[in-house]
Design an enzyme around this catalytic site. Sequence first.
Site, mmCIF file in Angstrom:
data_model
loop_
_atom_site.group_PDB
_atom_site.id
_atom_site.type_symbol
_atom_site.label_atom_id
_atom_site.label_comp_id
_atom_site.label_asym_id
_atom_site.label_seq_id
_atom_site.Cartn_x
_atom_site.Cartn_y
_atom_site.Cartn_z
ATOM 1 N N GLY A 78 21.564 -10.899 -46.743
ATOM 2 C CA GLY A 78 22.007 -9.511 -46.681
ATOM 3 C C GLY A 78 21.540 -8.744 -45.467
ATOM 4 N N CYS A 104 16.058 -9.787 -54.168
ATOM 5 C CA CYS A 104 17.369 -9.397 -54.702
ATOM 6 C C CYS A 104 17.693 -10.109 -56.003
ATOM 7 C CB CYS A 104 18.459 -9.671 -53.672
ATOM 8 S SG CYS A 104 18.292 -8.725 -52.150
ATOM 9 N N CYS A 140 -4.717 -11.914 -37.592
ATOM 10 C CA CYS A 140 -4.868 -11.228 -36.297
ATOM 11 C C CYS A 140 -6.232 -10.576 -36.120
ATOM 12 C CB CYS A 140 -3.777 -10.182 -36.129
ATOM 13 S SG CYS A 140 -3.953 -8.726 -37.194
#
Length: 248
Positions: A39, A187, A246
Amino acid sequence: MLTQKEQLRYSRQIMLKSIGKEGQIALRNANVLIVGMGGLGNPVSLYLAAAGIGTLFIADGDTVDITNLQRQILFTENDIDQNKADTAAEKLQQHNSDVTIEVIDEMLDNELCDYYVPKMDVVIDCSDNIQTRYLINQYCVTHKVPLIVGAATGFDGQQLVVDPRNNESACYQCLFPESKKAPENNCQTIGIVGPVLAIVAGMQSLQAIKLLTGNTIHINQLNLFDGLSNQWQQFKIKKQSSCKVCGN
């Protein structure tokens, strides 16, 4: 130099001072990886192909299902059971024959990420599961490649830019630390209104175009969209020194 055809085709972009001919050439020279052709990946790929991105790499190992057609606007009933990346490539090539489309017709893993991510100018995460997001985030940080994350469920969407070239940039795991109980909402479990995906995908595409043409992008900013109230909200986030991806 831009050809006469390119100057005509992209004239509405070129006339913008923030893009111009130099920006259009930068788009033509860019390598962009879109992870997930669902999507979000459908409209993102359409917008970037139309904008004149030189080479689009599109990755998805899934096949088109009838339940996809409500929101995945590149696909038709004739495409059911076909690989999403292969099918999307054919459609995108019809939209812009000047764009090179490279297909990765399987789900990304460590080996594929380590091979493809360093070649990219930007990676756009249009995936629908958190494990893939963690994987992409890890390799973008490792190889210092900008990452544009998007997600949407129900009436809600979110978007984030990670730029590991900037030492102050938070990554996806700074915002959503990995845990054994990481949410799997998508979804399939919550549902989705198609236009919300178009809105988030439009934001992702815009961020990519701005980044590639040297315009300002905002790191450490989580953008949240509420489709019921039609409102965007921005939240500042910080790089976490304890982040295992990180951090220091």
